[in-house]
Design an enzyme around this catalytic site. Structure first.
Site, PDB file in Angstrom:
ATOM      1  N   LEU A  72       0.838  -1.200   0.000  1.00 45.96           N
ATOM      2  CA  LEU A  72       0.000   0.000   0.000  1.00 45.96           C
ATOM      3  C   LEU A  72       0.872   1.249   0.000  1.00 45.96           C
ATOM      4  CD1 LEU A  72      -2.975   1.031   0.276  1.00 45.96           C
ATOM      5  CD2 LEU A  72      -2.584   1.056   2.745  1.00 45.96           C
ATOM      6  N   GLU A 120      -0.350  -9.613  -0.842  1.00 48.31           N
ATOM      7  CA  GLU A 120      -1.782  -9.937  -0.892  1.00 48.31           C
ATOM      8  C   GLU A 120      -2.243 -10.091  -2.339  1.00 48.31           C
ATOM      9  OE1 GLU A 120      -3.737  -8.030   3.070  1.00 48.31           O
ATOM     10  OE2 GLU A 120      -2.933  -6.587   1.626  1.00 48.31           O
ATOM     11  N   GLU A 140       3.129  -4.853   8.131  1.00 44.05           N
ATOM     12  CA  GLU A 140       2.097  -4.023   8.751  1.00 44.05           C
ATOM     13  C   GLU A 140       2.197  -3.998  10.276  1.00 44.05           C
ATOM     14  OE1 GLU A 140       0.360  -5.191   4.742  1.00 44.05           O
ATOM     15  OE2 GLU A 140       1.648  -6.084   6.265  1.00 44.05           O
TER      16      GLU A 140
END
Length: 264
Positions: A72, A120, A140
C-alpha cells in the site's frame, strides 16, 4: 506472436496492458514508488478483471523497475475514520476476489519487493514465478496497522496461520528460496528469466479447455471451505460438467491419436 498495447497506455498510467495473442500482460508502472498500490492502480486492476479483453485466456502480472510491489502506498494515505478504513479494505477484497475467481488464470512474476499489499495481490494469483531478488514480507505489524487486503485468508492458507502470526509480529522477511519452500512462489528461476517463464506457463495454461480452467479456479479453493461431504459432491459436479461436450471429446480423441488437443 501478435502483440497489441493498450492505446491508452502511457508512462503516466499506473498499469500498462499488453495483449499477446491469448495472453494479457499487466505491468504495474510505478517504479519510482516500487510499484506501491494507490487507489488509481487498484481501480485499473478492477477495471481490467471486470471486463477482460475478448479472446484473452490467461494473464501475466508483473511489476516494472525491479519490484513487484512494496504494498500500500502509505505516502498517499491520510487519517481515516474506522468506517473509511472498512470500506477501503472491502474495496481491496472485491478486487482480489475478481482476480482469484474471475475465471482467468493469472501467472505472476515476483521480483524485488513482494510486501504487504503486494504479497496480498500475489496470493490472489494462481501461479507464481519468482526471481532470486524476490523478498516476501508483511510489515504491517511493525507499522502499527493490521493487514486489510486479504492476507489473513490467502497468505494464511498458503503458509499457515501460525507462521503468518510470527511473520507479522516480527516483520520477518523471507527471501526467494524461503518463498519457494513455503509456497509463496511455485517456481524459482534465474535473474531476468521470470517473464519468459511466466509467458511459457501462461501459454500452456491458455491451451487448456477454458471450462476446465474455470472449474479449477472456482472449485478447488471453494471446496477447501466446505465440509468433506459437500466438497466431494462439488467435485462430482465439476467432473460432470467437464467430462461432457466437445472439449471432453477432443481431449479423448487427442489422447487416443497421441497428439496435443486443440480445444475451442
Amino acid at each position: 506472436m501478435n502483440s497489441t498495447v493498450d492505446s491508452a497506455a502511457s508512462e503516466d498510467r499506473a498499469m500498462l496492458v499488453e495483449i499477446r495473442d491469448t495472453i494479457a500482460i499487466l505491468s504495474f508502472n510505478r517504479p519510482d514508488k516500487r510499484n506501491a498500490i494507490n487507489d488509481a492502480l487498484l481501480e485499473e486492476l478492477r477495471t481490467f478483471f471486470a471486463k477482460p479483453p475478448k479472446g484473452v485466456r490467461a494473464v501475466v502480472l508483473q511489476g516494472l523497475g525491479g519490484h513487484f510491489s512494496a504494498g500500500l502506498d502509505l505516502s498517499e494515505q491520510s487519517r481515516r475514520e474506522p468506517e473509511q478504513v472498512l470500506y477501503h479494505s472491502r474495496s481491496w477484497h472485491s478486487v482480489m476476489e475478481a482476480m482469484q475467481f474471475g475465471g482467468l488464470p493469472i501467472v505472476s512474476v515476483l521480483t524485488g519487493a513482494v510486501m504487504g499489499g503486494g504479497l496480498e495481490i500475489a496470493a490472489a494469483t494462481h501461479v507464481r514465478v519468482s526471481e532470486p531478488s524476490a523478498m516476501f514480507q508483511l510489515p504491517e505489524g511493525k507499522r502499527g496497522i493490521f493487514v486489510g487486503g486479504g492476507a489473513t485468508v490467502r497468505v494464511g492458507r498458503i503458509i499457515g496461520p501460525d507462521r503468518m502470526t510470527e511473520m507479522m509480529l516480527t516483520g520477518r522477511r523471507y527471501d526467494a528460496q524461503d518463498g519457494l519452500r513455503l509456497g509463496l512462489s511455485h517456481y524459482l528461476v534465474e535473474p531476468g528469466e521470470g517473464l519468459a517463464r511466466a509467458l511459457e506457463l501462461a501459454a500452456e495454461i491458455a491451451s487448456n479447455a477454458t471450462l476446465v480452467n474455470y472449474l479449477i479456479i472456482q472449485a478447488i479453493s471453494r471446496i477447501d471451505d466446505m465440509s468433506r461431504a459437500d466438497g466431494l459432491f462439488a467435485e462430482s459436479l465439476s467432473a460432470a460438467l467437464s467430462q461432457s461436450g466437445a472439449d471432453a471429446l477432443e481431449g479423448l480423441n487427442a489422447f487416443l491419436e497421441k497428439r496435443k488437443p486443440r480445444f475451442g
